[in-house]
Every structure is written in structure tokens, then in C-alpha cells.
Design a protein around this motif. Structure first.
Motif, PDB file in Angstrom:
ATOM      1  N   UNK A 140      14.578   2.062  -0.839  1.00 29.21           N
ATOM      2  CA  UNK A 140      13.640   0.951  -0.974  1.00 29.21           C
ATOM      3  C   UNK A 140      13.619   0.004   0.225  1.00 29.21           C
ATOM      4  N   UNK A 189       6.922   8.260   2.881  1.00 25.77           N
ATOM      5  CA  UNK A 189       6.259   8.769   4.089  1.00 25.77           C
ATOM      6  C   UNK A 189       4.935   8.065   4.372  1.00 25.77           C
ATOM      7  N   UNK A 190       4.337   7.452   3.363  1.00 24.30           N
ATOM      8  CA  UNK A 190       3.076   6.723   3.577  1.00 24.30           C
ATOM      9  C   UNK A 190       3.229   5.584   4.582  1.00 24.30           C
ATOM     10  N   UNK A 232      12.974   9.336 -11.142  1.00 24.49           N
ATOM     11  CA  UNK A 232      12.949   9.848  -9.776  1.00 24.49           C
ATOM     12  C   UNK A 232      13.519   8.799  -8.828  1.00 24.49           C
ATOM     13  N   UNK A 240       0.816  -1.220   0.000  1.00 23.61           N
ATOM     14  CA  UNK A 240       0.000   0.000   0.000  1.00 23.61           C
ATOM     15  C   UNK A 240       0.848   1.268   0.000  1.00 23.61           C
ATOM     16  N   UNK A 275       8.216  11.169  -2.597  1.00 23.85           N
ATOM     17  CA  UNK A 275       8.073  11.219  -1.136  1.00 23.85           C
ATOM     18  C   UNK A 275       7.112  10.150  -0.617  1.00 23.85           C
ATOM     19  N   UNK A 292       3.341   3.593  -2.224  1.00 25.88           N
ATOM     20  CA  UNK A 292       3.840   3.869  -3.570  1.00 25.88           C
ATOM     21  C   UNK A 292       4.984   4.868  -3.453  1.00 25.88           C
ATOM     22  N   UNK A 293       6.208   4.356  -3.562  1.00 22.49           N
ATOM     23  CA  UNK A 293       7.381   5.209  -3.333  1.00 22.49           C
ATOM     24  C   UNK A 293       7.458   6.365  -4.328  1.00 22.49           C
ATOM     25  N   UNK A 294       6.740   6.248  -5.445  1.00 20.09           N
ATOM     26  CA  UNK A 294       6.793   7.304  -6.461  1.00 20.09           C
ATOM     27  C   UNK A 294       5.719   8.378  -6.257  1.00 20.09           C
ATOM     28  N   UNK A 295       4.837   8.207  -5.282  1.00 22.26           N
ATOM     29  CA  UNK A 295       3.862   9.266  -5.007  1.00 22.26           C
ATOM     30  C   UNK A 295       4.571  10.539  -4.545  1.00 22.26           C
ATOM     31  N   UNK A 296       3.925  11.675  -4.733  1.00 23.70           N
ATOM     32  CA  UNK A 296       4.421  12.975  -4.260  1.00 23.70           C
ATOM     33  C   UNK A 296       5.867  13.210  -4.697  1.00 23.70           C
ATOM     34  N   UNK A 297       6.124  12.963  -5.966  1.00 25.00           N
ATOM     35  CA  UNK A 297       7.448  13.258  -6.496  1.00 25.00           C
ATOM     36  C   UNK A 297       8.561  12.507  -5.793  1.00 25.00           C
TER      37      UNK A 297
END
Lengths: 398, 398, 398
Positions: free
Chosen positions: B147, B107-108, B141, B95, B104, B97-102
Motif C-alpha cells: 500500500x 501497476x496502474x 487478496x 485513480x 495487480x 485500484x490495488x484490487x484490480x487484476x487480482x
């Protein structure tokens, strides 16, 4: 033909574990075949379904969770597949982010004997600039080798023939479909017969749309030792060949042979048009070991899969010492390049596209020699054209 | 030393639930220790494995699904960790996604007592422009902190000592590896002894490649109340210190003390070279509460972890009032910056890198005072250099 | 009111399967209602929780794993929802990559009767350029319709009324929260009464931060046949309407009626301010079939949801022949456009925002006529303004 449905999401049907064998279905086959299915747990494979087929001689596994890819095979003491750096696969697509590394995230899960590449796109990643209605821009990355290898199958069934040759078939459906996008259902049938050294993959791609669509399709068959080794050879009836780039061109004079593992060796790719047999329109390619007593053969029809790529990735043994034999509808260039050269398959509304391949595993010198003779006979139909540099329309002109 | 393997994907070994305690293994230890393992269900934690270690005095949890990170600890009535805004962790990497928010997206899932940052890269996200062979461009990115904290462990085992001090060890293997990329196996051993106020994390990183590789490594230890509070203090034997940026520089005169929670407060970071004890080459840092009767101490070797970052993130209590004590091989600048300053670890083919840290939880004024004296003794070896502005080579010159 | 908690991650509470009905709780209700919960397996739905509510007349399903979205409903023989090209949903968010296709990855999971869009952003994807402290740049994509529909619920409970009207309520909590970002908890209550043709969605959004925050919210209600068909009509009390773009403007004279399925038809959107009843401040919109004997009605308050979008997506039947009735706090333009026009909800520290809607399913001509009369009465309060081109502040001026 008794059939066992293992997954059918439309009917909320799910079988957690499954096992049949020749005895349990009272098969008259002389071979002690079996088919099992279970869910893997732990690590990056957590939640992955695995189907194992043993035809009595040749065993192989199918991964419904990874788009019905074939994971690994074994025949006698030989492994048919490769040692991927991924290590603890098969990897659940939930742990693969196709957008990582600028669209190379596909590599996080790449460890199969054969991974299908497509369907919206395959080949190298590329980026498109999109302009929003308000004039602002955004960038869309189309990742390496597309989506299909990371889509779980919505339907899985096992079919067992009750009459000779007592065929064993694993059927799977995988949908690559969403709103405003391609909607294609793949129906694959992976089959073998008890006691044989072969399996056949037959895939039908159905455009579910009411409107025309398109697709790209590449079968990334991957082999390491014992078929790949120093002095191993690639054998194929060549019509035209061109190296992908200047680096591949440097090795053009011995593209058919393989080097020993070399840590840090950069991949070399060769693009082919293959000759088809005038008798039946089919062709074949082989990877054979140095001694010529082991080989893996792919048989298919260039009418279905006209573009063939040879991928030589002979880095260190632990880094993925592997070669790819890749029958396809296109070369693995970025899709816009292929599209401009008419190598994207058009699918009318409700249209279908079929591709079929047979993998044959050879374990005697006699069998390897026979296939070499078969290839030579096709090759003898015409002289091959060997480009010494990367050449249009195969790739960018060098 | 009896061992219990809980996960071993190579052998298809998986234990759904596990529990041992001092009594069940007839341990002669005087402490009622226990180790349990179970899978969490529901929300974003669905499918996450959790190992809970109780040494009789100090309890802490380990998350194999999140790269063997340590989730939370407790000693007496005190929580060792922090209140992350994430809320319902530990979060399954499926759940995240390391590519979210450019880049960031990390942080999820960020809610641990310690999250490892690396291995291909750590620190701030950055973007690289890649040119395809056909001349087209795409952007890659590299996300915040890499990871490893989001890779499920492929191997997990619990080892229990049968002789004094009856050590309890949780071992885990995490592979960050794929084709054309770093291939590193981390073998971690998280250990404690019954009745102690300590745990030790010992990580070995093995380059699985046949060729040289590299890595970055940062231990993001995070503490909130009761150790962090208004007037709490950071104590360390400083050799050189530089603020990360102009904002951190504004607070340079009281970088060692903490403010009360301030909604909207922007993080401040300080980069350190620490002094090592001339006696054993080791160092230590402490976060202590205002009264000086509670503290958390990290002991490690600057030879292994030469770069230390203090992260002060004292926003509102519900927004993640937290401080990070971060021993590392580099500062959390974008990797290209660190690489240019030779702060990326080179790993020869088959090479190993070891990092070890001990976390000590103090619950008396006497214990805190003793550690302060210990730090002071090391500090007394040399006068610290305190830069008042961000300074090369720690960060961009202000 | 008996309550059954099915998921509560804070207490590690998880119920794998659940079923109650009128008989099992000895309900005095005259209707044979039931509520069940189970986990789906296989395909892209693997691991998805599904709650099915049958009030005796009207059935509908709720998907905790997909942010408490409503999946499908049925009343009599009529399906309330649409045929999404996704096919084998509801899709586990673990298989949805919001960053795919330049931020359109949300479509991979889009098949619901109602999907909430938000909360950090909703509407069209957009990209922002970010400058790192060291001067380097990176690009951040904010994806279509945000995150909330792909966050699993951390808390789920079923409440059953013991007194008339014996209300059935499914409660769920979904947190969109992480460090350095919005932290919002949605508490939804989806309720119905035995024997009714209605359900009510009441959502409360709580800013968990100690500091002010903001949110966007759009309810993407989606309907296909039998309510949508050639000659079906959209009915609403219009105050102002503007087409989204030049393509929508071409159909401005018959925006209220629907065309037959047309393969390849591109979506048309219309932005509305609706009139509210002077009596109670509420409004309603309806989609009715051609014959006027079937309809779906949404009732809500423009004070809570002031922006309404009509989405006409009448492509081929297999491509998602669907219309969206979308009450919202904003129009689905990129967030920066909406923010500049003050259509982003400000939430003070600890502040709350409530939105409530009732879906009513009509199955007689009389019922449809009554709702048309009700809408007409509100419409009669004022003459609508119909813009013939896209117009500020609804969208970019044409």
C-alpha cells in the motif's frame, strides 16, 4: 429561518468557504455560536469538506464528503470521539478501497465520532458465489459496514432559527443509488441549540425506486477517553442481552465495566434488546467515566432502532482504545444471517424510514446520576434476560 | 537550518505552491540550486503534488501524494528513471485500484524511479481464505507490493543547510495505519548537496502500536536507457545468488549482462545475498552502460537491507524496457513464503527500523571504473555461490 | 482551424475554465454556437471536468474525466440521454470502485448518453483462477465493461473550423496502459457543425506496444424518454438476430417495440448482425417514439462495429427506464466466450483500429419516416434470420 445552501449538485451550486456566527446574522441568542465550512488539503484528507458547528458550549464537525458523518466533538476541555489509528483523517473516500483486505477496506477511513453503516448492507463482510449465464462462477464480496459512510453528499445546507431556541441545523443529502441496486436518499438534519450540551441526528431514508427495496442501518457511535477509561461503565435498560461469541462470553460477568488499555486486546461485542420507557417509548444508554462525573448519553427509540450493539475495543491507547454504542435496525452479523432473522428493513416503493438520536454530553456528577436514575427507572419495569453464551436469534448459537 | 513546512495535516497546514533557490535564501553555495512544489492537474495526475529538487547539477522529483516516491531524475542530458507504459503519471492514488487484476492494480501507478514496496506486505499478490464466525468463507487478496506507494504524505517539509555542504533535505511522513492492522509511520529524509551527483534516502519506520508489529520493505529502483541498453552490465559483490524460477535459470550464465529490447520478453529475476565491505559493513551495486562511461550506483547496508533482487524486464522500448535494483528486507515472494523463512521484520511496540540508501549517478568512464574496482575489492573477500536453479530459502526449490 | 488546448499532461498544460462562442472567434457561422469547459464541484462529481458544446441547435456535454464519454444532450426541449439512478453524476472515477459487487462497480458511475466499454475487456464480469509460482491460487475478477470509461483524459483540445461548415471538434486522448498489460491510446474526435442535429464520434485506437495486442470495444448509447416510451420502436436492418437468454426469448415476437415502465422489470438483450447498405457499406439503427415524430439514429459501419446489441431495460421511470443501442466489436458476453468466437480485435504492434458513429436527433414525423424508409431499403436486400432462442455463436446455446 435563514438558510444557506453550500452544495447542490443538481444546480451546480458549490460554496468553497463559509462562515457565519451569531453576530453576523444578528442573532438574539445569548451564545456566541458559529458555523464554518472549508475544504481540507493534504494527505488522505485532501479535498474533504468539513463543517464545524460551535453552539457556544459544544462544538462538533460534520463531514459531507464522508456521507455526513460526525467527525469529532468537544465540550469544555473534553474531546467527544476517539483516537483512531487512521491518524490523518477525515479520509477522502477516493483514498478508501472498500474491497481491500477481503472487504475490510472500510477501516481505512474509520475515525469518526459516528459513522453510519449501511445501507445495502452493514456488519461483517461476506462473500456470495454468483453463477454467470454461461455457467462460470464469480465471487462477490460485500464489505464491512457498507457504502454510505464513503459517499459524498450531493446537497448541504445550513439553517439558522430566528426564534428561540435559535436552532442550528446542518442538512445533507446522500444518495446510495445505482442501476440494478438499492436507490436510497438519506436526508439528514444534524441540529443543536446554542448553549446546549446536545446534538440531534435525524435521518430520513427514502426509497427512490418504483419498486420495493430494503436497507440495513447501524449508527457506529465511538467514544474514547475521557469517557472511556479503566472502571468506566456502560449503563442501559436491558431487556435481553447475548454475547456475540465465546470470547465475549468469557467476560459476561463484567460486560458493563471497562478495562484499562491492553495492547493486543481483541474486541468483545454484546447484542441487546433494550427496554423502552412505558411513558414515551424511548430509551437511552450511557457511557460514564469511573468517577461518574462525565458521561455521553444516546437517546433514541427502539421502535426505530430495535437492535443495539455494545462494542468494547479496549486495546492499547494508540491502537484505538474505544467503545462503540451502536443503535441499529440489526446486529452487525453478515447480512444473510440478519435477513434470515427478519432484521432487514423493507421499504415500499417511495417508502421512508426515519431514525433519530440525541447525543448528550454530561460534565457533572449530578447530571450523570440523574441519567443513571432515569435508566434505572426504565430497567425497573422488567427483569433483564442475560444469556451467558452467544444465542439465537442474536447470533450463531454457541 | 531554515525549514519550510509545506503540508502538515495535524495543523491543517497546506502550501499550494512553493519555490526557493540559492539566491532567495542568500545561500553562500556556489551552485544555483532550487526546490519547487506545485500541484499537477489533468489526466490521472490530477491533484498530485510534485516537489522538484535541482541541486545545480542533479535534478529529481519527489511525489508526496504517492508515498514520497521519487519520480524521475536528470543529470546532464541523461534521464535517471524509465519510460513506464503508464504514460501520464505520476498517477493520483485515487485513480489506482490495488484490487484490480487480482491484486495487480499497483501497476496502474507504477512509473517511478523508486517506489517503496510494503509495509504490510510486498512482493507477489496472494490470497487467503478467511472463515467468518458463522462458518461462511471469504477470500482476501493481498495485492502486489502493498500500500505505501499509494498513501499521500501527511507531512512535508523542506530543510536547507546554512553551512557547508549546504544540504537540501525534503522530509515527509507517510502513515500506513488503521484499526486492527499495522500502524507504521515512515519518516523519510531525501537529501542532496548542491553540485553533487548523489541523493540519499533515509527512512525511519516507527511502529505506532502499543503492541509488537511487523513489516516488509523493498525499494523498487528502476532504470531504463541510457544506463540500460544491450550490453549494459549489472555489477555487485555477490555472496549467494539464485534465479527466481526456471525461466530466469535459463539465462543464468549471462545474468549480469542485458539484452536489447525484445517485444514480449518475459521478466527474469535473480535473488542475491550481497557481500558487505569488511571495512564498513556497507555494499554497493551498479548498473553501467555498455561503453562503461555511464552508471547508476546504489550504496546501502546489508544489515538494514539483507535481501537484494535484480529484476530484468527487457521487453520492447515502449513496453517498459527497465531493470530493477531492489534492496529489501525480503525477496518479493508472497508474504507467507517470506514469513516462513523469517524474512519479515519484527517491530516491538514503539520500535523503529531504519533503512538508508545513496543513489550515485556516474557520467565518466573513470567514475565507472572506480566503482567497478570498489565492487571487485569487496567481491575478492569471498567466492560467490551461484545456484543454477531456483533454490531454497530464496524461493521455491525447482 | 484555431485550436485551444485545455489539457496536456505531457506539457503540464491545464486550463481551469474555458469559453468561446461564435462571436468571440468572429465566426462567420450563422449559428450562435459555443463551447465551454469547467470543473464541477461537490458530491460524487467533485473534480470532474465538463465540456459543453452548443452548436446553436443541439447541445451536448463531454466528460474528459470519464474517458471522454458523452454525458447528456438536448435538442429543442428534448433531452437526449436518460435518467440514471446514479443521480448526481457525472461521477468522478475516484469514487468508482470497479471491483465492488463482484466486478459490477462500473454501475456506480453509469449515467452517460454514451459510455465506451473496453478496452481490455467489456461485457459481463468474469473471474479467472491464477496459480502463483509457489502453487498457491488467487482469483482475478474482470469487471463489467472494463476500464476506459473511468480513465481521465490526458489531452483535451477544442478545434474550430474557419471555413464552412465551421466544424466544431473536441479532441481527447485517453490511455489505457500499464506494465504487463494492454497499452492503447484512444484519440477521439467528437464533432458537430453549427445548426445541425448531429454529432460524430470518431475514435482511433493505437496499440502503443512493441508487440501485438488486442481489444474489445462497445459503445453503450443510452436513451430514455421522450424517445423511449410505451409503443416506441427500435428499427434496424437485420441480418441475424438472437435473444441473449430464455428471458429475452419470451418477448421475441415484439422485441422491436417497447413496453411502458414496469417497476422491477428485468433487462432483455438481443444480439444482432445488421445488414449494411450495398451502396456504401454503412448501416443505421433508430429508436423512435410511438407517434413517430421523434427519433434518435445511429449511423456506423458494420465493418468497424460488426456486433450490435439491443438492451431493453424498461423498469420503473426512477429505476433507469432506458434502452441501449450498442454497436460494438463483440457481444457483451464474458470476454473468454467472445475470444473463443474470434470477436476480440487483434492489434499488431503499433497498429490502429478506427470506429466512427454519427448520432442524429430527429424531431419531425417527416424525418423519422425518411429514416424508416432508408432502413427498409437496406432491409429489403435480404430476409432476416430471427432465432427464437439464444443461439451460438451469439451466446450460449439454449
Amino acid at each position: 429561518m435563514p438558510s444557506f445552501t453550500l452544495t447542490d449538485v443538481g444546480r451546480d451550486l458549490w460554496v468553497e468557504n463559509f462562515a457565519i456566527d451569531a453576530a453576523s446574522v444578528e442573532s438574539p441568542s445569548a451564545h456566541a455560536w458559529s458555523v464554518t465550512k472549508r475544504a481540507l488539503r493534504g494527505g488522505r484528507r485532501d479535498g474533504v469538506d468539513l463543517i464545524q458547528v460551535n453552539n457556544g458550549v459544544f462544538t462538533f464537525s460534520i463531514v459531507p464528503t464522508r456521507g455526513m458523518g460526525l467527525w469529532k466533538g468537544h465540550l469544555g476541555g473534553d474531546r467527544v470521539g476517539w483516537d483512531s489509528p487512521v491518524g490523518d483523517g477525515p479520509v477522502n473516500p477516493a483514498f478508501v478501497n472498500l474491497m481491500n483486505w477481503g472487504g475490510l477496506g472500510w477501516l481505512e477511513g474509520f475515525d469518526e465520532l459516528v459513522a453510519r453503516c449501511g445501507l445495502e448492507n452493514n456488519g461483517a463482510p461476506y462473500e456470495e458465489k454468483v453463477t454467470n449465464p454461461d455457467g462460470s462462477e464469480r465471487h462477490t464480496t460485500y464489505g464491512l459496514h457498507g457504502k454510505i459512510a464513503n459517499i459524498p453528499a450531493s446537497f448541504v445546507a445550513v439553517h439558522v432559527g430566528t426564534e428561540p431556541p435559535y436552532e442550528i441545523v446542518v442538512e445533507g443529502h446522500v444518495e446510495e443509488s445505482k442501476l440494478f441496486a438499492p436507490q436510497i436518499r438519506m436526508t439528514t438534519r444534524v441540529s443543536t441549540t446554542p448553549g446546549s450540551n446536545r446534538l440531534t441526528v435525524r435521518d430520513e431514508f427514502l426509497n427512490l425506486k418504483d419498486a420495493p427495496g430494503e436497507m440495513q442501518l447501524l449508527y457506529h457511535w465511538n467514544f474514547g477517553p475521557p469517557y472511556l477509561e479503566e472502571g468506566a461503565r456502560f449503563v442501559a435498560p436491558v431487556k435481553v442481552m447475548a454475547p456475540r461469541d465465546a470470547w465475549a462470553a468469557t467476560a459476561i460477568d463484567h460486560y458493563e465495566t471497562y478495562r484499562a488499555p491492553e495492547p493486543g486486546f481483541a474486541e468483545q461485542c454484546y447484542f441487546f434488546e433494550l427496554q423502552a420507557s412505558q411513558a414515551d417509548g424511548r430509551t437511552l444508554t450511557m457511557l460514564r467515566n469511573k468517577a461518574g462525573d462525565k458521561g455521553v448519553v444516546l437517546r433514541f427509540s427502539p421502535a426505530q432502532l430495535p437492535a443495539f450493539t455494545l462494542w468494547k475495543c479496549t486495546g492499547g491507547l494508540k491502537e484505538g482504545y474505544v467503545t462503540g454504542l451502536e443503535p441499529a435496525t440489526n446486529y452487525p452479523n453478515p447480512k444473510p444471517f440478519e435477513k434470515a432473522r427478519h432484521r432487514v428493513v423493507a421499504l415500499p416503493a417511495g417508502g421512508r424510514y426515519v431514525a433519530e438520536m440525541t447525543l448528550e454530553v454530561l460534565s457533572t456528577g449530578q447530571a450523570v446520576a440523574a441519567v443513571e436514575a432515569e435508566i434505572q427507572a426504565i430497567q425497573a419495569q422488567a427483569t433483564p434476560t442475560i444469556h451467558r453464551k452467544s444465542t439465537e436469534p442474536f447470533g450463531p448459537q454457541d
